[in-house]
Design a protein around this motif. Structure first.
Motif, PDB file in Angstrom:
ATOM      1  N   CYS A   1      49.568  89.324  49.094  1.00  0.00           N
ATOM      2  CA  CYS A   1      50.334  89.409  47.852  1.00  0.00           C
ATOM      3  C   CYS A   1      51.630  88.618  47.996  1.00  0.00           C
ATOM      4  O   CYS A   1      52.352  88.767  48.991  1.00  0.00           O
ATOM      5  CB  CYS A   1      50.624  90.869  47.524  1.00  0.00           C
ATOM      6  SG  CYS A   1      51.601  91.108  46.022  1.00  0.00           S
ATOM      7  N   THR A   2      51.927  87.797  47.011  1.00  0.00           N
ATOM      8  CA  THR A   2      53.152  86.991  47.057  1.00  0.00           C
ATOM      9  C   THR A   2      54.392  87.812  46.731  1.00  0.00           C
ATOM     10  O   THR A   2      55.507  87.356  46.974  1.00  0.00           O
ATOM     11  CB  THR A   2      53.060  85.790  46.101  1.00  0.00           C
ATOM     12  OG1 THR A   2      52.798  86.269  44.773  1.00  0.00           O
ATOM     13  CG2 THR A   2      51.975  84.825  46.525  1.00  0.00           C
ATOM     14  N   GLU A   3      54.206  89.019  46.200  1.00  0.00           N
ATOM     15  CA  GLU A   3      55.342  89.888  45.883  1.00  0.00           C
ATOM     16  C   GLU A   3      55.706  90.791  47.052  1.00  0.00           C
ATOM     17  O   GLU A   3      56.822  90.778  47.523  1.00  0.00           O
ATOM     18  CB  GLU A   3      55.035  90.753  44.654  1.00  0.00           C
ATOM     19  CG  GLU A   3      55.149  90.019  43.341  1.00  0.00           C
ATOM     20  CD  GLU A   3      56.587  89.636  43.003  1.00  0.00           C
ATOM     21  OE1 GLU A   3      57.490  90.492  43.112  1.00  0.00           O
ATOM     22  OE2 GLU A   3      56.787  88.476  42.625  1.00  0.00           O
ATOM     23  N   CYS A   4      54.739  91.594  47.501  1.00  0.00           N
ATOM     24  CA  CYS A   4      55.043  92.600  48.524  1.00  0.00           C
ATOM     25  C   CYS A   4      54.546  92.212  49.925  1.00  0.00           C
ATOM     26  O   CYS A   4      54.909  92.853  50.900  1.00  0.00           O
ATOM     27  CB  CYS A   4      54.438  93.949  48.124  1.00  0.00           C
ATOM     28  SG  CYS A   4      52.634  94.010  48.174  1.00  0.00           S
ATOM     29  N   GLY A   5      53.718  91.183  50.007  1.00  0.00           N
ATOM     30  CA  GLY A   5      53.196  90.748  51.299  1.00  0.00           C
ATOM     31  C   GLY A   5      52.001  91.541  51.782  1.00  0.00           C
ATOM     32  O   GLY A   5      51.467  91.278  52.851  1.00  0.00           O
TER      33      GLY A   5
ATOM     34  N   CYS B   1      48.615  91.748  44.460  1.00  0.00           N
ATOM     35  CA  CYS B   1      47.779  92.931  44.650  1.00  0.00           C
ATOM     36  C   CYS B   1      47.770  93.713  43.335  1.00  0.00           C
ATOM     37  O   CYS B   1      48.553  93.422  42.426  1.00  0.00           O
ATOM     38  CB  CYS B   1      48.313  93.788  45.800  1.00  0.00           C
ATOM     39  SG  CYS B   1      49.916  94.554  45.486  1.00  0.00           S
ATOM     40  N   ILE B   2      46.922  94.692  43.239  1.00  0.00           N
ATOM     41  CA  ILE B   2      46.794  95.448  41.991  1.00  0.00           C
ATOM     42  C   ILE B   2      48.117  96.125  41.618  1.00  0.00           C
ATOM     43  O   ILE B   2      48.536  96.083  40.462  1.00  0.00           O
ATOM     44  CB  ILE B   2      45.662  96.484  42.102  1.00  0.00           C
ATOM     45  CG1 ILE B   2      44.326  95.768  42.237  1.00  0.00           C
ATOM     46  CG2 ILE B   2      45.642  97.417  40.903  1.00  0.00           C
ATOM     47  CD1 ILE B   2      43.153  96.667  42.566  1.00  0.00           C
TER      48      ILE B   2
ATOM     49  N   CYS C   1      51.254  95.345  42.372  1.00  0.00           N
ATOM     50  CA  CYS C   1      52.268  94.389  41.907  1.00  0.00           C
ATOM     51  C   CYS C   1      51.866  93.781  40.556  1.00  0.00           C
ATOM     52  O   CYS C   1      52.734  93.520  39.711  1.00  0.00           O
ATOM     53  CB  CYS C   1      52.493  93.304  42.948  1.00  0.00           C
ATOM     54  SG  CYS C   1      53.340  93.915  44.437  1.00  0.00           S
ATOM     55  N   ALA C   2      50.573  93.545  40.345  1.00  0.00           N
ATOM     56  CA  ALA C   2      50.099  92.999  39.071  1.00  0.00           C
ATOM     57  C   ALA C   2      50.375  93.988  37.948  1.00  0.00           C
ATOM     58  O   ALA C   2      50.818  93.597  36.855  1.00  0.00           O
ATOM     59  CB  ALA C   2      48.624  92.661  39.142  1.00  0.00           C
ATOM     60  N   GLU C   3      50.130  95.287  38.198  1.00  0.00           N
ATOM     61  CA  GLU C   3      50.404  96.312  37.175  1.00  0.00           C
ATOM     62  C   GLU C   3      51.885  96.394  36.881  1.00  0.00           C
ATOM     63  O   GLU C   3      52.296  96.522  35.727  1.00  0.00           O
ATOM     64  CB  GLU C   3      49.872  97.660  37.644  1.00  0.00           C
ATOM     65  CG  GLU C   3      48.354  97.776  37.597  1.00  0.00           C
ATOM     66  CD  GLU C   3      47.840  99.073  38.184  1.00  0.00           C
ATOM     67  OE1 GLU C   3      48.618  99.830  38.836  1.00  0.00           O
ATOM     68  OE2 GLU C   3      46.633  99.347  37.988  1.00  0.00           O
ATOM     69  N   ALA C   4      52.714  96.304  37.908  1.00  0.00           N
ATOM     70  CA  ALA C   4      54.167  96.357  37.712  1.00  0.00           C
ATOM     71  C   ALA C   4      54.639  95.151  36.904  1.00  0.00           C
ATOM     72  O   ALA C   4      55.511  95.284  36.036  1.00  0.00           O
ATOM     73  CB  ALA C   4      54.876  96.402  39.060  1.00  0.00           C
ATOM     74  N   GLN C   5      54.059  93.985  37.150  1.00  0.00           N
ATOM     75  CA  GLN C   5      54.445  92.776  36.433  1.00  0.00           C
ATOM     76  C   GLN C   5      54.020  92.843  34.968  1.00  0.00           C
ATOM     77  O   GLN C   5      54.730  92.351  34.091  1.00  0.00           O
ATOM     78  CB  GLN C   5      53.833  91.548  37.105  1.00  0.00           C
ATOM     79  CG  GLN C   5      54.448  90.249  36.656  1.00  0.00           C
ATOM     80  CD  GLN C   5      53.890  89.085  37.440  1.00  0.00           C
ATOM     81  OE1 GLN C   5      52.697  88.838  37.421  1.00  0.00           O
ATOM     82  NE2 GLN C   5      54.770  88.370  38.108  1.00  0.00           N
ATOM     83  N   GLU C   6      52.869  93.463  34.681  1.00  0.00           N
ATOM     84  CA  GLU C   6      52.389  93.593  33.312  1.00  0.00           C
ATOM     85  C   GLU C   6      53.291  94.515  32.494  1.00  0.00           C
ATOM     86  O   GLU C   6      53.411  94.338  31.284  1.00  0.00           O
ATOM     87  CB  GLU C   6      50.963  94.112  33.286  1.00  0.00           C
ATOM     88  CG  GLU C   6      49.940  93.076  33.678  1.00  0.00           C
ATOM     89  CD  GLU C   6      48.514  93.626  33.656  1.00  0.00           C
ATOM     90  OE1 GLU C   6      48.312  94.761  33.166  1.00  0.00           O
ATOM     91  OE2 GLU C   6      47.621  92.912  34.123  1.00  0.00           O
ATOM     92  N   LYS C   7      53.912  95.476  33.130  1.00  0.00           N
ATOM     93  CA  LYS C   7      54.787  96.417  32.422  1.00  0.00           C
ATOM     94  C   LYS C   7      56.070  95.750  31.953  1.00  0.00           C
ATOM     95  O   LYS C   7      56.710  96.204  31.028  1.00  0.00           O
ATOM     96  CB  LYS C   7      55.115  97.614  33.307  1.00  0.00           C
ATOM     97  CG  LYS C   7      53.926  98.531  33.496  1.00  0.00           C
ATOM     98  CD  LYS C   7      54.290  99.711  34.372  1.00  0.00           C
ATOM     99  CE  LYS C   7      53.083 100.599  34.617  1.00  0.00           C
ATOM    100  NZ  LYS C   7      53.401 101.722  35.491  1.00  0.00           N
TER     101      LYS C   7
END
Length: 87
Positions: free
Chosen positions: A56-60, A77-78, A80-86
């Motif tokens: 993951c490019t956000e959390c590693g 990762c799922i 980080c993707a969910e957090a970005q969608e929010k």
């Protein structure tokens, strides 16, 4: 007599113009989406070359194989993707 069943004196019916505009906007939207996907694929290829594909490019953290099978070009990762969608 010029009565051929055409109720409008316009060469193109307004509904046809609306349909044409919709198709044009839809096509442009698809092109933009494809352009974004191509960029994501190129970035994924770079991550493969750099040896960091699957992280993951956000959390590693490790991106699960099931997610990579579904979206091979994902960089998140799922969680980080969910957090970005929010946002």
């Amino acid at each position: 007599s010029e009565s051929s069943g055409n109720l409008s004196s316009m060469p193109i019916h307004m509904a046809e113009l609306g349909s044409d505009n919709f198709e044009q906007e839809f096509t442009l939207s698809l092109m933009a989406t494809e352009e974004g996907t191509l960029g994501a694929i190129e970035a994924a290829l770079e991550r493969i070359e750099d040896g960091i594909y699957g992280k993951c490019t956000e959390c590693g953290g490790v991106i699960p194989k099931t997610r990579l099978n579904a979206i091979p070009y994902t960089s998140l990762c799922i969680k980080c993707a969910e957090a970005q969608e929010k946002v």
